[in-house]
Design a protein around this motif. Structure first.
Motif, PDB file in Angstrom:
ATOM      1  N   LEU A 189       0.766  -1.381   0.099  1.00 40.24           N
ATOM      2  CA  LEU A 189       0.221   0.100   0.020  1.00 40.24           C
ATOM      3  C   LEU A 189       0.854   1.106  -0.058  1.00 40.24           C
ATOM      4  O   LEU A 189       0.234   2.316  -0.423  1.00 40.24           O
ATOM      5  CB  LEU A 189      -0.826   0.123   1.226  1.00 40.24           C
ATOM      6  N   LEU A 190       2.097   1.092   0.759  1.00 39.05           N
ATOM      7  CA  LEU A 190       2.915   2.224   0.675  1.00 39.05           C
ATOM      8  C   LEU A 190       4.304   2.219   0.249  1.00 39.05           C
ATOM      9  O   LEU A 190       5.280   1.330   1.089  1.00 39.05           O
ATOM     10  CB  LEU A 190       3.103   2.849   2.093  1.00 39.05           C
ATOM     11  N   PRO A 191       4.518   2.433  -0.923  1.00 40.13           N
ATOM     12  CA  PRO A 191       5.820   2.227  -1.405  1.00 40.13           C
ATOM     13  C   PRO A 191       6.939   3.214  -0.459  1.00 40.13           C
ATOM     14  O   PRO A 191       6.960   3.954  -0.196  1.00 40.13           O
ATOM     15  CB  PRO A 191       6.012   3.092  -2.767  1.00 40.13           C
ATOM     16  N   GLY A 192       7.897   2.371  -0.099  1.00 42.97           N
ATOM     17  CA  GLY A 192       9.088   2.660   0.600  1.00 42.97           C
ATOM     18  C   GLY A 192       8.904   2.808   1.877  1.00 42.97           C
ATOM     19  O   GLY A 192       9.806   3.312   2.591  1.00 42.97           O
ATOM     20  N   ALA A 193       7.789   1.852   2.460  1.00 41.24           N
ATOM     21  CA  ALA A 193       7.462   2.048   3.634  1.00 41.24           C
ATOM     22  C   ALA A 193       8.508   1.456   4.656  1.00 41.24           C
ATOM     23  O   ALA A 193       8.596   1.658   5.842  1.00 41.24           O
ATOM     24  CB  ALA A 193       6.091   1.332   3.940  1.00 41.24           C
ATOM     25  N   ALA A 194       9.538   0.635   4.052  1.00 41.40           N
ATOM     26  CA  ALA A 194      10.422  -0.081   4.987  1.00 41.40           C
ATOM     27  C   ALA A 194      11.520   1.096   5.572  1.00 41.40           C
ATOM     28  O   ALA A 194      12.350   0.897   6.388  1.00 41.40           O
ATOM     29  CB  ALA A 194      11.263  -1.120   3.847  1.00 41.40           C
ATOM     30  N   ASN A 195      11.382   2.202   4.923  1.00 47.35           N
ATOM     31  CA  ASN A 195      12.398   3.262   5.165  1.00 47.35           C
ATOM     32  C   ASN A 195      11.763   4.188   6.359  1.00 47.35           C
ATOM     33  O   ASN A 195      12.526   5.195   6.598  1.00 47.35           O
ATOM     34  CB  ASN A 195      12.957   4.167   4.083  1.00 47.35           C
ATOM     35  N   VAL A 196      10.479   4.078   6.753  1.00 47.88           N
ATOM     36  CA  VAL A 196       9.942   4.875   7.783  1.00 47.88           C
ATOM     37  C   VAL A 196      10.193   4.296   9.095  1.00 47.88           C
ATOM     38  O   VAL A 196      10.235   3.235   9.425  1.00 47.88           O
ATOM     39  CB  VAL A 196       8.382   4.910   7.479  1.00 47.88           C
ATOM     40  N   ASN A 197      10.514   5.374  10.180  1.00 49.94           N
ATOM     41  CA  ASN A 197      11.002   5.165  11.514  1.00 49.94           C
ATOM     42  C   ASN A 197       9.597   5.608  12.243  1.00 49.94           C
ATOM     43  O   ASN A 197       9.190   6.829  12.205  1.00 49.94           O
ATOM     44  CB  ASN A 197      12.278   5.820  11.872  1.00 49.94           C
ATOM     45  N   PHE A 198       9.170   4.766  13.135  1.00 47.84           N
ATOM     46  CA  PHE A 198       8.107   5.014  14.097  1.00 47.84           C
ATOM     47  C   PHE A 198       8.362   5.512  15.443  1.00 47.84           C
ATOM     48  O   PHE A 198       9.179   4.681  16.100  1.00 47.84           O
ATOM     49  CB  PHE A 198       6.870   3.886  14.147  1.00 47.84           C
ATOM     50  N   ILE A 199       8.322   6.631  15.775  1.00 51.84           N
ATOM     51  CA  ILE A 199       8.787   7.046  17.314  1.00 51.84           C
ATOM     52  C   ILE A 199       7.330   7.168  18.079  1.00 51.84           C
ATOM     53  O   ILE A 199       6.649   7.844  17.416  1.00 51.84           O
ATOM     54  CB  ILE A 199       9.664   8.215  17.249  1.00 51.84           C
ATOM     55  N   PRO A 200       7.308   6.511  19.128  1.00 57.79           N
ATOM     56  CA  PRO A 200       6.238   6.812  19.873  1.00 57.79           C
ATOM     57  C   PRO A 200       6.079   8.458  20.140  1.00 57.79           C
ATOM     58  O   PRO A 200       7.085   9.082  20.555  1.00 57.79           O
ATOM     59  CB  PRO A 200       6.429   6.134  21.400  1.00 57.79           C
ATOM     60  N   MET A 201       4.968   9.132  20.380  1.00 58.41           N
ATOM     61  CA  MET A 201       4.661  10.332  20.613  1.00 58.41           C
ATOM     62  C   MET A 201       5.127  10.894  21.921  1.00 58.41           C
ATOM     63  O   MET A 201       5.876  11.772  21.973  1.00 58.41           O
ATOM     64  CB  MET A 201       3.275  10.274  20.410  1.00 58.41           C
ATOM     65  N   SER A 202       5.128   9.710  23.043  1.00 61.72           N
ATOM     66  CA  SER A 202       5.684  10.236  24.162  1.00 61.72           C
ATOM     67  C   SER A 202       6.931  10.378  24.313  1.00 61.72           C
ATOM     68  O   SER A 202       7.545  11.481  24.706  1.00 61.72           O
ATOM     69  CB  SER A 202       5.431   9.150  25.433  1.00 61.72           C
ATOM     70  N   ARG A 203       7.805   9.726  23.279  1.00 62.23           N
ATOM     71  CA  ARG A 203       9.182  10.058  23.212  1.00 62.23           C
ATOM     72  C   ARG A 203       9.628  10.980  22.556  1.00 62.23           C
ATOM     73  O   ARG A 203      10.585  11.866  22.475  1.00 62.23           O
ATOM     74  CB  ARG A 203       9.995   8.590  22.625  1.00 62.23           C
ATOM     75  N   SER A 204       8.837  11.534  21.480  1.00 61.10           N
ATOM     76  CA  SER A 204       9.041  12.482  20.571  1.00 61.10           C
ATOM     77  C   SER A 204       8.891  13.716  21.312  1.00 61.10           C
ATOM     78  O   SER A 204       9.535  14.820  20.950  1.00 61.10           O
ATOM     79  CB  SER A 204       8.096  12.543  19.421  1.00 61.10           C
ATOM     80  N   ILE A 205       7.852  13.934  22.016  1.00 59.74           N
ATOM     81  CA  ILE A 205       7.698  15.245  22.927  1.00 59.74           C
ATOM     82  C   ILE A 205       8.817  15.544  24.287  1.00 59.74           C
ATOM     83  O   ILE A 205       8.658  16.234  24.590  1.00 59.74           O
ATOM     84  CB  ILE A 205       6.160  15.078  23.289  1.00 59.74           C
ATOM     85  N   ASP A 206       8.913  14.193  24.506  1.00 60.27           N
ATOM     86  CA  ASP A 206       9.754  14.137  25.652  1.00 60.27           C
ATOM     87  C   ASP A 206      11.112  15.097  25.818  1.00 60.27           C
ATOM     88  O   ASP A 206      11.262  15.763  26.826  1.00 60.27           O
ATOM     89  CB  ASP A 206      10.200  12.613  26.223  1.00 60.27           C
ATOM     90  N   ARG A 207      11.709  15.197  24.702  1.00 52.14           N
ATOM     91  CA  ARG A 207      12.779  16.182  24.449  1.00 52.14           C
ATOM     92  C   ARG A 207      12.355  17.662  24.820  1.00 52.14           C
ATOM     93  O   ARG A 207      12.961  18.432  25.289  1.00 52.14           O
ATOM     94  CB  ARG A 207      13.467  16.104  23.144  1.00 52.14           C
ATOM     95  N   GLU A 208      11.047  17.818  24.388  1.00 53.29           N
ATOM     96  CA  GLU A 208      10.464  19.166  24.282  1.00 53.29           C
ATOM     97  C   GLU A 208      10.101  19.560  25.792  1.00 53.29           C
ATOM     98  O   GLU A 208      10.179  20.804  26.330  1.00 53.29           O
ATOM     99  CB  GLU A 208       9.465  19.369  23.465  1.00 53.29           C
ATOM    100  N   LEU A 209       9.612  18.573  26.665  1.00 54.44           N
ATOM    101  CA  LEU A 209       9.168  18.706  28.033  1.00 54.44           C
ATOM    102  C   LEU A 209      10.076  18.629  28.908  1.00 54.44           C
ATOM    103  O   LEU A 209       9.948  18.817  29.912  1.00 54.44           O
ATOM    104  CB  LEU A 209       7.896  17.801  28.111  1.00 54.44           C
ATOM    105  N   ARG A 210      11.240  17.976  28.528  1.00 61.64           N
ATOM    106  CA  ARG A 210      12.323  17.873  29.725  1.00 61.64           C
ATOM    107  C   ARG A 210      12.706  19.115  30.528  1.00 61.64           C
ATOM    108  O   ARG A 210      12.679  19.189  31.571  1.00 61.64           O
ATOM    109  CB  ARG A 210      13.526  17.090  29.104  1.00 61.64           C
ATOM    110  N   PRO A 211      13.085  20.285  29.680  1.00 64.55           N
ATOM    111  CA  PRO A 211      13.371  21.516  30.485  1.00 64.55           C
ATOM    112  C   PRO A 211      12.101  21.925  31.499  1.00 64.55           C
ATOM    113  O   PRO A 211      12.441  22.393  32.477  1.00 64.55           O
ATOM    114  CB  PRO A 211      13.535  22.366  29.583  1.00 64.55           C
ATOM    115  N   TRP A 212      10.889  21.854  30.991  1.00 63.25           N
ATOM    116  CA  TRP A 212       9.882  22.414  31.723  1.00 63.25           C
ATOM    117  C   TRP A 212       9.561  21.255  33.064  1.00 63.25           C
ATOM    118  O   TRP A 212       9.370  21.817  34.168  1.00 63.25           O
ATOM    119  CB  TRP A 212       8.657  22.098  31.059  1.00 63.25           C
TER     120      TRP A 212
END
Length: 154
Positions: A2-25
């Motif tokens: 269904l999605l050509p090139g899907a093997a190259n997609v990295n999935f990162i959980p939202m909590s880990r993605s936002i964690d860098r932004e929330l760490r200073p707070w």
């Protein structure tokens, strides 16, 4: 597929993605909480020291009152009443200052108010309990003083 090139997609959980932004707070919140608890501890030690010293200086007077017929309950009532009055005056001044200066840190707070009544009431309650506890030791000492020894010292 269904999605050509899907093997190259990295999935990162939202909590880990936002964690860098929330760490200073989060760090700021932990530091503010720690400094607040430290300030409460220092204030409690200060209240205890002032009240305990004040009544230890008056131990002779309290002993004379006992020698002249004051009951144990009268001595406790006198000491606790003065202690609560002194502590209440200090707490009132502190709460007024906290409310007046709270707007200076209001921009740093998230999802809470600088004038949070629960936090202010908890801090005032702790200081009031410490003030009462600080007055119990000198009152107990005054009631255990030998009235004859006090009158002889006079």
């Amino acid at each position: 597929r269904l999605l050509p090139g899907a093997a190259n997609v990295n999935f990162i959980p939202m909590s880990r993605s936002i964690d860098r932004e929330l760490r200073p707070w989060r760090l700021g919140a932990v530091l503010f909480s720690g400094f607040g608890l430290l300030a409460l501890l220092v204030a409690a030690v200060g209240v205890y020291g002032v009240i305990s010293y004040s009544f230890s200086q008056r131990a002779h007077e309290l002993g004379v009152r006992t020698a002249l017929g004051a009951s144990v309950a009268d001595t406790y009532k006198l000491v606790l009443g003065e202690s609560v009055r002194i502590t209440a005056i200090g707490i009132t001044g502190g709460v007024l200052l906290a409310l007046a200066l709270g707007r200076l840190v209001a921009s740093l707070l998230y999802a809470t108010s600088a004038k949070d009544p629960l936090v202010i009431a908890a801090a005032a309650g702790v200081l009031l309990v410490v003030g009462i506890a600080a007055s119990l030791v000198p009152a107990w000492r005054a009631t255990k003083t030998d009235p004859m020894a006090v009158l002889r010292a006079e």
